[in-house]
Structures are given as structure tokens and as C-alpha cells.
Design a protein around this motif. Structure first.
Motif, mmCIF file in Angstrom:
data_model
loop_
_atom_site.group_PDB
_atom_site.id
_atom_site.type_symbol
_atom_site.label_atom_id
_atom_site.label_comp_id
_atom_site.label_asym_id
_atom_site.label_seq_id
_atom_site.Cartn_x
_atom_site.Cartn_y
_atom_site.Cartn_z
ATOM 1 N N SER A 1 -11.328 -30.161 34.319
ATOM 2 C CA SER A 1 -9.970 -30.728 34.249
ATOM 3 C C SER A 1 -9.168 -29.956 35.386
ATOM 4 O O SER A 1 -9.747 -29.136 36.373
ATOM 5 C CB SER A 1 -9.244 -30.193 33.031
ATOM 6 O OG SER A 1 -8.915 -28.792 32.895
ATOM 7 N N ASP A 2 -7.816 -30.148 35.511
ATOM 8 C CA ASP A 2 -7.078 -29.716 36.614
ATOM 9 C C ASP A 2 -6.480 -28.481 36.212
ATOM 10 O O ASP A 2 -5.620 -27.852 37.081
ATOM 11 C CB ASP A 2 -5.912 -30.866 36.971
ATOM 12 C CG ASP A 2 -5.206 -31.290 35.884
ATOM 13 O OD1 ASP A 2 -4.979 -30.595 34.789
ATOM 14 O OD2 ASP A 2 -4.385 -32.125 36.085
ATOM 15 N N LYS B 1 -13.524 -34.845 29.627
ATOM 16 C CA LYS B 1 -14.876 -34.889 30.455
ATOM 17 C C LYS B 1 -15.851 -33.924 30.083
ATOM 18 O O LYS B 1 -15.559 -32.838 29.435
ATOM 19 C CB LYS B 1 -14.646 -35.082 32.018
ATOM 20 C CG LYS B 1 -13.413 -36.172 32.492
ATOM 21 C CD LYS B 1 -13.519 -36.112 33.887
ATOM 22 C CE LYS B 1 -12.419 -37.493 34.336
ATOM 23 N NZ LYS B 1 -11.945 -37.247 35.649
ATOM 24 N N GLY B 2 -17.159 -34.376 30.625
ATOM 25 C CA GLY B 2 -18.297 -33.310 30.320
ATOM 26 C C GLY B 2 -19.296 -33.477 31.454
ATOM 27 O O GLY B 2 -19.169 -34.451 32.133
ATOM 28 N N LEU C 1 -25.581 -38.557 31.128
ATOM 29 C CA LEU C 1 -24.385 -38.813 30.545
ATOM 30 C C LEU C 1 -23.376 -37.858 31.080
ATOM 31 O O LEU C 1 -23.443 -36.808 31.013
ATOM 32 C CB LEU C 1 -24.509 -38.815 28.972
ATOM 33 C CG LEU C 1 -23.405 -39.015 28.303
ATOM 34 C CD1 LEU C 1 -22.964 -40.577 28.550
ATOM 35 C CD2 LEU C 1 -23.530 -38.937 26.860
ATOM 36 N N THR C 2 -22.342 -38.215 31.915
ATOM 37 C CA THR C 2 -21.420 -37.370 32.569
ATOM 38 C C THR C 2 -19.964 -38.073 32.274
ATOM 39 O O THR C 2 -19.506 -39.183 31.791
ATOM 40 C CB THR C 2 -21.506 -37.415 33.919
ATOM 41 O OG1 THR C 2 -20.801 -36.446 34.547
ATOM 42 C CG2 THR C 2 -21.637 -38.611 34.676
ATOM 43 N N GLY C 3 -19.041 -37.279 32.645
ATOM 44 C CA GLY C 3 -17.446 -37.840 32.788
ATOM 45 C C GLY C 3 -17.170 -38.040 31.294
ATOM 46 O O GLY C 3 -17.234 -37.227 30.473
ATOM 47 N N VAL D 1 -10.416 -40.908 20.913
ATOM 48 C CA VAL D 1 -9.440 -39.746 21.225
ATOM 49 C C VAL D 1 -9.791 -38.917 22.518
ATOM 50 O O VAL D 1 -9.021 -38.990 23.250
ATOM 51 C CB VAL D 1 -9.070 -38.692 20.204
ATOM 52 C CG1 VAL D 1 -8.150 -37.666 20.560
ATOM 53 C CG2 VAL D 1 -8.541 -39.433 18.721
ATOM 54 N N ALA D 2 -10.845 -38.556 22.416
ATOM 55 C CA ALA D 2 -11.491 -37.930 23.915
ATOM 56 C C ALA D 2 -11.322 -38.840 24.936
ATOM 57 O O ALA D 2 -11.094 -38.455 26.078
ATOM 58 C CB ALA D 2 -12.817 -37.452 23.555
#
Length: 360
Positions: free
Chosen positions: A314-315, A291-292, A217-219, A284-285
Motif C-alpha cells: 500500500s501507499d 493487495k497481496g 496470484l497477485t494484486g 470487501v477486499a
């Protein structure tokens, strides 16, 4: 006459079922305590230690806090024994039976490898069997208790646990595959489903981290899962703050909300506010694009793993920081107190004592 017999039998049956329920709840509480004791140290320092990469002292601390996670079965067994007020021999017998059948030890051609926390479903099952066996044989062996009790409990309860280990591990994998289907949904629905599912997993006997890793599980899926866990943690902490000590309240989100596992499983109504909050925060996320990674998806706020991973991915802009703070702190806290008011004050569905911890 028959009515009198029926009336006599019914209270006896009710009393017996109450004792069984009380027994299982006590085992759940002991296991939860083992989880908290062995997992919180790593959660508290894991991200902090990243700032001291290469430092020998930090490396030793990381070694210690990682290693103790694999002692979960042993600590859980002793914790169960302590809560039942059993003797050291009885508690040790339970701990040994759980340890050998937990899955933390893998046999290889060259020896044995210790790693992970084990299959919690199997840990719970063996804890129940071993504790029941100890209670039944508590006074059976007399002066030979020190010699026979550990062996008998190990062979019977541990043997059953070894037989059920792989099937229960498969159950966890099947559940993971089922959860994986949520990743094919549209983003908004995906966020709501994963937020709700992982808020359930984090307080269940299943491993939220293990399932997240199993399905890769990503993104934004990982971000939604973490957001769901975070609001569930804050909600349970807020609802139980009145009857729990400060340390126990903080442990819900600094450590793990799995500390409430016994209460959640015996009072399913507690899943209503946590699931509602988790689904909202999952959406909301997703909207914020939080992301994760598979490794961070099952932690939530614990050890700041969720928010720090989101920041790393994140940026680094001000808007990204705002989104992360809003997702992991601001909205979960606001939503937690709103859900507390809604279900405890407005609807009176939940009482503070429903969340009272018996782990102190």
C-alpha cells in the motif's frame, strides 16, 4: 425369516461403515495435528524475524522454523499413531512410509534435496493405507516385528504412495489452473469467487499457498483470497470456542484453520457459513483495493503475513491502514460472530460439538 436376516445384516453393515468413517476421521485428525505442529512455529515468527534481518540468531531461528515444515509427513505419521494408541514401532513405520512418498524429498544427480511440506493429498492417502496395513499386521510378525514391520509398511504403503505422488500432484495443478480462470472475471465477481475458493482450500487437503504460487496470484486477487481465509479462520474459531481450549481457538487464525480439516470434510455443512463470509470479505477486499503477492495469498491472518504484505504493497496512508485493519480484523470478527449467531443460534444448523477438536 428373510426379514430377520436383512435386519441382522443391516446393523452389521452400518457398524462397519461407521468404523471405516471413524478410522478415516482419526487419520485426518492426526494429519491435521502434524500440520499444526510443523507449520505454526514459522507462522508465529516469520514476519517478526524480518525486523532482525542479518542477525545471526534470527537467521538460526528462521532456519529451524523453515526446516521443520518439511518434517510434516514424519510428524503427521507419529501423530496418527499416537491418536490410534499404536506402539512406537507402528507409529514410526507409518511415519517412514508417509515421508518417502510425500514429495518433500527430490532426487538429483548430486544427492537429495529436502524442501516444502509435500503433497498433502498424497500424505493423507498414504497415512490411511499405512495405518490400515499396520493395524492388519500389528501382531503378525511376533518377535521379528522390529525388523519386519517398518520394512513391510515402507515397501507396500510407501511404494503405493510413490506411484500416486505424481498423479495427485497433477490433480493439485489442475485445480490450480481451474482457480486461475477466476482471475479473468470482473473485479467484484473475482473477489467473491477467490475469497470463497481459498476459504475452501485452506481447510482442505490441498495447499492454498501452493495453488496461489502455481497460478501466480497477485494484486487484488491475492488480497481477496487472503480476506476469504481470514474470515473463515475467525468464523471457525468463534463457532468452536465453546468446546475448544483457548490455544486451539487461537490456532485457527494465528496458525491455520486447517486444524478443522477433519470436521470440515466429515460435516460439509460447516462450509456454508465460511463460504458466505469468505465471499463477502473477498468483495470487501476488492472494493478497498487490498493487495497481496503469490507468496502471501494462501496464508490469511497466519503469522500476520496477509495484512503485513498488504501494508507493504500500500501507499502507507491512513486510509490504506484503515482499509487493511477493516479487511483483516474488524469486519472478519464482526462477520464471524454474526455467522455464529445466524447458523448456531438462529437456524441451529451447526452445533458447537461439530467443531470440537480432538487434537489436544
Amino acid at each position: 425369516m428373510s426379514k430377520m436376516i436383512q435386519n441382522t445384516v443391516k446393523p452389521v453393515q452400518n457398524k462397519r461403515s461407521y468404523r471405516v468413517r471413524e478410522f478415516i476421521v482419526t487419520v485426518l485428525n492426526g494429519t491435521s495435528l502434524g500440520i499444526v505442529i510443523t507449520l505454526i512455529p514459522s507462522a508465529l515468527v516469520s514476519q517478526l524475524l524480518l525486523l532482525f534481518a542479518g542477525n545471526p540468531v534470527a537467521a538460526k531461528v528462521a532456519f529451524m522454523t523453515t526446516l521443520i515444515q518439511s518434517t510434516l509427513p514424519l510428524v503427521a505419521g507419529f501423530a496418527v499413531g499416537q491418536i490410534f494408541k499404536l506402539s512406537p514401532i507402528d507409529s514410526g513405520s507409518i511415519a517412514l512410509a508417509i515421508f518417502v512418498s510425500s514429495g518433500v524429498v527430490t532426487q538429483t544427480k548430486s544427492g537429495m534435496i529436502i524442501g516444502g511440506t509435500g503433497v498433502i493429498l498424497n500424505i493423507l492417502l498414504v497415512a490411511i493405507i499405512a495405518t490400515a496395513l499396520v493395524k492388519l499386521t500389528e501382531n503378525l510378525f511376533g518377535h521379528l516385528k522390529m525388523l519386519l514391520q517398518p520394512l513391510v509398511v515402507l515397501m507396500i504403503a510407501g511404494g503405493i504412495g510413490l506411484a500416486t505422488l505424481d498423479p495427485l500432484r497433477q490433480v493439485q495443478m489442475v485445480i490450480g489452473m481451474t482457480v486461475a480462470y477466476a482471475t479473468d472475471l470482473t473485479p467484484i465477481v473475482l473477489g467473491a469467487v477467490l475469497g470463497g475458493v481459498f476459504a475452501f482450500l485452506i481447510v482442505s487437503p490441498l495447499s492454498s499457498v501452493g495453488i496461489a504460487m502455481a497460478i501466480n496470484l497477485t494484486g487484488i486477487g491475492s488480497g481477496a483470497a487472503n480476506a476469504g481465509i481470514v474470515v473463515a479462520s475467525f468464523t471457525l474459531a468463534a463457532m468452536g470456542a465453546q468446546v475448544n481450549p483457548l490455544g486451539g481457538t487461537l490456532a485457527h487464525f494465528i496458525g491455520s484453520p486447517k486444524i478443522q480439516m477433519a470436521n470440515m470434510l466429515t460435516k460439509p455443512k460447516l462450509f456454508i457459513p465460511t463460504t458466505i463470509g469468505a465471499m463477502i470479505m473477498g468483495v470487501v477486499a476488492t472494493l478497498f483495493g487490498v493487495k497481496g503477492t503469490p507468496a502471501s495469498a494462501g496464508f490469511g491472518f497466519s503469522g500476520l503475513i496477509g495484512p503485513l504484505t498488504a501494508f507493504t504493497l500500500s501507499d502507507g496512508s491512513v486510509s490504506a491502514i484503515f482499509s487493511i485493519l477493516t479487511t483483516f480484523v474488524v469486519l472478519p470478527v464482526i462477520l464471524a460472530f454474526f455467522l455464529k449467531w445466524l447458523f448456531m443460534t438462529r437456524f441451529k444448523l451447526i452445533k458447537p460439538d461439530d467443531l470440537k477438536l480432538t487434537l489436544q
